[in-house]
Design a protein around this motif. Structure first.
Motif, mmCIF file in Angstrom:
data_model
loop_
_atom_site.group_PDB
_atom_site.id
_atom_site.type_symbol
_atom_site.label_atom_id
_atom_site.label_comp_id
_atom_site.label_asym_id
_atom_site.label_seq_id
_atom_site.Cartn_x
_atom_site.Cartn_y
_atom_site.Cartn_z
ATOM 1 N N GLU A 91 0.833 -1.203 0.000
ATOM 2 C CA GLU A 91 0.000 0.000 0.000
ATOM 3 C C GLU A 91 0.869 1.254 0.000
ATOM 4 O O GLU A 91 0.617 2.208 -0.758
ATOM 5 C CB GLU A 91 -0.921 0.002 1.213
ATOM 6 C CG GLU A 91 -1.831 1.213 1.288
ATOM 7 C CD GLU A 91 -2.808 1.143 2.453
ATOM 8 O OE1 GLU A 91 -3.517 2.163 2.688
ATOM 9 O OE2 GLU A 91 -2.886 0.094 3.128
ATOM 10 N N VAL A 121 -5.504 -7.419 -1.079
ATOM 11 C CA VAL A 121 -4.831 -6.258 -0.498
ATOM 12 C C VAL A 121 -5.310 -4.979 -1.169
ATOM 13 O O VAL A 121 -5.595 -3.963 -0.512
ATOM 14 C CB VAL A 121 -3.300 -6.396 -0.628
ATOM 15 C CG1 VAL A 121 -2.600 -5.147 -0.089
ATOM 16 C CG2 VAL A 121 -2.812 -7.639 0.098
ATOM 17 N N ARG A 123 -8.166 -4.461 -2.681
ATOM 18 C CA ARG A 123 -9.546 -4.160 -2.276
ATOM 19 C C ARG A 123 -9.575 -3.496 -0.903
ATOM 20 O O ARG A 123 -10.400 -2.626 -0.640
ATOM 21 C CB ARG A 123 -10.389 -5.441 -2.277
ATOM 22 C CG ARG A 123 -10.776 -5.913 -3.669
ATOM 23 C CD ARG A 123 -11.825 -6.997 -3.624
ATOM 24 N NE ARG A 123 -11.301 -8.262 -3.160
ATOM 25 C CZ ARG A 123 -10.773 -9.205 -3.951
ATOM 26 N NH1 ARG A 123 -10.697 -9.000 -5.255
ATOM 27 N NH2 ARG A 123 -10.330 -10.340 -3.446
ATOM 28 N N ASP A 124 -8.655 -3.910 -0.051
ATOM 29 C CA ASP A 124 -8.601 -3.338 1.288
ATOM 30 C C ASP A 124 -8.123 -1.887 1.274
ATOM 31 O O ASP A 124 -8.646 -1.048 2.008
ATOM 32 C CB ASP A 124 -7.684 -4.186 2.178
ATOM 33 C CG ASP A 124 -7.586 -3.639 3.583
ATOM 34 O OD1 ASP A 124 -8.620 -3.603 4.271
ATOM 35 O OD2 ASP A 124 -6.478 -3.231 3.985
#
Length: 251
Positions: A91, A121, A123-124
């Motif tokens: 991220e 990951v 989508r989060d």
């Protein structure tokens, strides 16, 4: 000019491209991880490289950022050579890649992954990234199931081998590599892996217990029957999938 990859362009050429309308940046994510005994660990990165170029040229007025080659792959760490970054690291890398794009003149960034394991990951962090990179518009493709279905349809249409698609080192990924980098394919080592339905339960098990718990050889699906023609169909299908998604969101 035909080049769309910023790392192969000069700063002046990038400025010229932006000045004439190249306001979209494409950020491919990938992985360096095991792909059975017949494929090199670079599969997802090589795949993402090619998809990004195709997407940029299909969209027009788009440039490609360097692929984030190492991704989120803890479920593959039981196999030698696999590398993985933490979800928070991936991220942060995406945030850092995008941080200065608006200042350079870009208006939007499109993210996708050549590695299925990055999608949970993504989508989060999708909402957080969109907020952090504003005023840049973030278009994040996260539909991994649509990619698997596109592969199945392509393999079925070309060679009636949709059943060989499992999502990892299968007939689809092997065919893509036969097309792009045949020197990285060990055809004499083809071996079928887990060949049951790749449903939610199997994916949860693979992510929580490791892919070796589902498939001891690290393969989901079957590489048998792989061909350049299937590889072409898979690349075309996924390119269209992501391009359509991006266009529907203003790209």
């Amino acid at each position: 000019m035909n080049e769309v990859r910023v790392e192969y362009m000069t700063s002046g050429e990038i400025s010229e491209s932006i000045a004439v309308g190249a306001r979209t940046a494409i950020l491919p994510l990938a992985a360096v991880e095991q792909h059975g005994q017949h494929l090199a660990l670079s599969v997802d990165a090589d795949h993402a490289d090619e998809l990004a170029i195709r997407i940029a040229r299909e969209l027009g007025r788009a440039l490609v950022l360097p692929t984030v080659r190492v991704g989120y792959s803890p479920h593959h760490l039981g196999f030698p050579g696999t590398l993985s970054v933490r979800a928070s690291t991936l991220e942060a890398i995406c945030e850092d890649y995008c941080a200065n794009l608006a200042a350079s003149g870009f208006e939007r960034v499109i993210l996708f992954s050549g590695h299925i394991g990055n999608y949970p990951v993504m989508r989060d962090f999708e909402a957080r990234l969109a907020q952090v990179v504003a005023p840049l518009s973030a278009i994040i493709f996260t539909d991994d199931q649509a990619i698997l279905e596109a592969w199945r349809c392509a393999a079925e249409d070309v060679a009636s081998l949709g059943g060989h698609v499992g999502g990892h080192a299968d007939v689809a990924e092997t065919s893509v590599m036969l097309l792009l980098h045949p020197e990285k394919v060990r055809t004499e080592r083809f071996a079928r892996g887990y060949s049951g339905p790749v449903d939610h339960e199997i994916l949860v098990r693979a992510f929580t217990e490791g892919i070796h718990s589902v498939s001891p050889n690290g393969v989901l699906g079957d590489p048998a029957g792989a061909s350049k023609s299937i590889g072409t169909a898979c690349l075309n299908a996924v390119t269209s999938l992501i391009v359509d998604y991006a266009r529907a969101r203003g790209a």
